[in-house]
Scaffold this motif. Structure first.
Motif, mmCIF file in Angstrom:
data_model
loop_
_atom_site.group_PDB
_atom_site.id
_atom_site.type_symbol
_atom_site.label_atom_id
_atom_site.label_comp_id
_atom_site.label_asym_id
_atom_site.label_seq_id
_atom_site.Cartn_x
_atom_site.Cartn_y
_atom_site.Cartn_z
ATOM 1 N N MET A 1 0.833 -1.178 0.000
ATOM 2 C CA MET A 1 0.000 0.000 0.000
ATOM 3 C C MET A 1 0.878 1.241 0.000
ATOM 4 S SD MET A 1 -2.714 1.380 2.859
ATOM 5 C CE MET A 1 -4.034 0.258 2.578
ATOM 6 N N VAL A 2 0.523 2.212 -0.798
ATOM 7 C CA VAL A 2 1.248 3.478 -0.848
ATOM 8 C C VAL A 2 0.944 4.251 0.428
ATOM 9 C CG1 VAL A 2 1.470 5.643 -2.125
ATOM 10 C CG2 VAL A 2 1.063 3.513 -3.357
ATOM 11 N N ASP A 3 1.959 4.953 0.940
ATOM 12 C CA ASP A 3 1.707 5.767 2.135
ATOM 13 C C ASP A 3 0.681 6.828 1.805
ATOM 14 O OD1 ASP A 3 3.455 4.404 3.761
ATOM 15 O OD2 ASP A 3 5.158 5.669 3.262
ATOM 16 N N GLU A 4 -0.455 6.746 2.460
ATOM 17 C CA GLU A 4 -1.518 7.703 2.260
ATOM 18 C C GLU A 4 -1.772 8.443 3.556
ATOM 19 O OE1 GLU A 4 -5.133 6.137 0.573
ATOM 20 O OE2 GLU A 4 -4.041 4.446 -0.267
ATOM 21 N N LYS A 5 -2.316 9.628 3.425
ATOM 22 C CA LYS A 5 -2.735 10.354 4.608
ATOM 23 C C LYS A 5 -3.879 9.563 5.234
ATOM 24 C CE LYS A 5 -4.728 14.590 6.250
ATOM 25 N NZ LYS A 5 -5.482 15.789 5.924
ATOM 26 N N THR A 6 -3.839 9.401 6.523
ATOM 27 C CA THR A 6 -4.899 8.653 7.200
ATOM 28 C C THR A 6 -5.886 9.622 7.849
ATOM 29 O OG1 THR A 6 -3.644 8.495 9.251
ATOM 30 C CG2 THR A 6 -3.368 6.703 7.657
ATOM 31 N N GLU A 7 -7.083 9.130 8.038
ATOM 32 C CA GLU A 7 -8.107 9.908 8.721
ATOM 33 C C GLU A 7 -8.653 9.095 9.875
ATOM 34 O OE1 GLU A 7 -11.114 11.793 6.339
ATOM 35 O OE2 GLU A 7 -9.815 11.732 4.576
ATOM 36 N N ARG A 8 -9.010 9.772 10.913
ATOM 37 C CA ARG A 8 -9.603 9.110 12.073
ATOM 38 C C ARG A 8 -11.058 8.788 11.762
ATOM 39 N NH1 ARG A 8 -8.158 8.567 17.248
ATOM 40 N NH2 ARG A 8 -9.825 8.287 18.766
ATOM 41 N N PHE A 9 -11.473 7.573 12.147
ATOM 42 C CA PHE A 9 -12.841 7.131 11.919
ATOM 43 C C PHE A 9 -13.282 6.378 13.161
ATOM 44 C CE2 PHE A 9 -15.694 3.676 10.612
ATOM 45 C CZ PHE A 9 -16.730 4.419 10.055
ATOM 46 N N GLU A 10 -14.398 6.766 13.696
ATOM 47 C CA GLU A 10 -14.906 6.087 14.896
ATOM 48 C C GLU A 10 -16.300 5.564 14.613
ATOM 49 O OE1 GLU A 10 -14.473 8.190 18.622
ATOM 50 O OE2 GLU A 10 -12.940 9.454 17.703
ATOM 51 N N MET A 11 -16.631 4.454 15.255
ATOM 52 C CA MET A 11 -17.981 3.930 15.151
ATOM 53 C C MET A 11 -18.310 3.147 16.407
ATOM 54 S SD MET A 11 -17.589 0.994 12.284
ATOM 55 C CE MET A 11 -17.162 -0.663 12.721
ATOM 56 N N ARG A 12 -19.572 3.063 16.680
ATOM 57 C CA ARG A 12 -20.028 2.307 17.842
ATOM 58 C C ARG A 12 -20.543 0.966 17.345
ATOM 59 N NH1 ARG A 12 -19.978 5.481 22.070
ATOM 60 N NH2 ARG A 12 -21.544 4.518 23.412
ATOM 61 N N VAL A 13 -20.130 -0.082 18.030
ATOM 62 C CA VAL A 13 -20.555 -1.430 17.651
ATOM 63 C C VAL A 13 -20.902 -2.204 18.911
ATOM 64 C CG1 VAL A 13 -19.159 -1.484 15.538
ATOM 65 C CG2 VAL A 13 -18.195 -2.333 17.672
ATOM 66 N N PRO A 14 -21.768 -3.201 18.778
ATOM 67 C CA PRO A 14 -22.085 -4.020 19.948
ATOM 68 C C PRO A 14 -20.897 -4.906 20.337
ATOM 69 C CG PRO A 14 -23.308 -4.775 18.016
ATOM 70 C CD PRO A 14 -22.558 -3.556 17.610
ATOM 71 N N ALA A 15 -20.899 -5.320 21.585
ATOM 72 C CA ALA A 15 -19.825 -6.179 22.087
ATOM 73 C C ALA A 15 -19.716 -7.461 21.271
ATOM 74 C CB ALA A 15 -20.056 -6.505 23.561
ATOM 75 N N SER A 16 -20.845 -7.959 20.764
ATOM 76 C CA SER A 16 -20.817 -9.189 19.968
ATOM 77 C C SER A 16 -20.013 -9.013 18.679
ATOM 78 C CB SER A 16 -22.236 -9.662 19.650
ATOM 79 O OG SER A 16 -22.937 -8.664 18.936
#
Length: 50
Positions: free
Chosen positions: A1-16
């Motif tokens: 993979m080429v070095d790309e700028k990364t972005e923060r991404f958050e999400m809520r998921v169940p424990a399962s």
């Protein structure tokens, strides 16, 4: 993979969901961190033939 700028991404998921991710990542030879495991699983899903 080429070095790309990364972005923060958050999400809520169940424990399962996290349990399934953790079970999958424990079967990987390099035991990736959760974030890397989720990235790999998303890539696998996106590349899967329909």
């Amino acid at each position: 993979m080429v070095d790309e700028k990364t972005e923060r991404f958050e999400m809520r998921v169940p424990a399962s969901f996290l349990k399934m991710v953790d079970e999958w990542r424990r079967r990987q030879p390099d035991l990736p961190p959760r974030a890397e495991a989720i990235r790999r699983l998303v890539e696998l899903g996106l590349r899967a033939k329909k």
